[in-house]
Design a protein around this motif. Structure first.
Motif: not given
Lengths: 112, 112, 112, 112
Positions: B88-89, D86-89, D95-97
């Motif tokens: 979604a993000i 959200a920013s990392a994704i 993002p996994e970390a």
């Protein structure tokens, strides 16, 4: 002569091996009914996973099942205090040990 | 062109109705195995009550069952964040709503 | 003549208004020390927020503070069972009410 | 070109060292106010112990303080998901970390 009547005169302790009577005896049917309902909730969770239900809906049902288990535990603990622990205190039957054991069970519930 | 690859490229969302794919799909068997074990634990609790086991021993097993349910919930939630929420993000598909929904589920878990 | 000695002979009840003696009296200093430490942990949390520490690090410290409060509560409860509740059971001083009250406090702890 | 706008465009991450901006920055005052109130609750607990208040009343206040800490943690976590995670994704910044780290923090909250 002994002091005042115990909280539950007919209930010595919930430990069968020791006393042949149990704090939760009179509520046994009610506990078994609750557990059957909880077993149904767990099977319902499996059904939700099988039919690919939305994760958030599964999580809501897991929380409900956890709360049902906790309610059952709180009921058992209340009976244990009224029956087994009260009897140990009343009869001077190593009450310190019985209270320490109950406190340890409470700690496990609070932390789980 | 879209930004970087989502956390799980092949997993859009765990909501079947919307996407036909699920955050927990690849771990479905593992969740079902866990739930069968939890169902066995609940049946074990009923057996303990039936044979008048000591309350404290029943309480210890209730705590273990509660913890098993919580572990399962934490696993599902982790997959939901990696799959549905990340997607979604990534796609700008109402991420605020997805995160608010996940936060509400986390609050229910923390408070149950 | 009364039955066996109560768990804590010199401790009637932790309710001052009623008995002038308290289940937690002898551990009062230890409780106050613990609370000062917890107050320090809460001030440490404010410092972390002020200096913009990483959220996850703040959350780790919140969990530690929550656990410290729970440990304190479990200690108080154990003393309450040994003192106030044991005394009520021993003296037949409305033990049902004391146990119901303790069970309600345990339920609040488990659910918070 | 990047994909859709992040959940909070102006908030990169709550990790100062990395980004100089924080998920909880805009709610910093609200968090500090909450923590001051919680600090007051802890001091209130010490006052209750000092004046020998009834254990059960102390326990009720401990439960209220624990719940206040948990609410604060749930608020921080929600902001962390909206900001940092959200920013990392969105930016594909490992993002996994970030999600694994958030899941571990959620597990600590659920189990504390």
């Amino acid at each position: 002569m002994l002091g005042p009547a115990p909280v539950k005169a007919d209930v010595e302790c919930c430990h069968k091996a020791e006393h042949g009577a149990h704090g939760y005896n009179e509520n046994k049917d009610s506990h078994l009914r609750r557990l059957r309902r909880i077993e149904g909730q767990v099977r319902g969770l499996a059904r939700m996973i099988e039919q690919d239900d939305y994760c958030i809906d599964v999580l809501t049902q897991v929380s409900a099942t956890t709360r049902a288990l906790q309610s059952m535990a709180l009921g058992l603990l209340d009976e244990h205090l009224k029956g087994c622990v009260a009897s140990a205190i009343h009869h001077g039957d190593d009450p310190e040990a019985k209270i320490a054991e109950a406190s340890a069970a409470i700690a496990r519930l609070v932390r789980s």
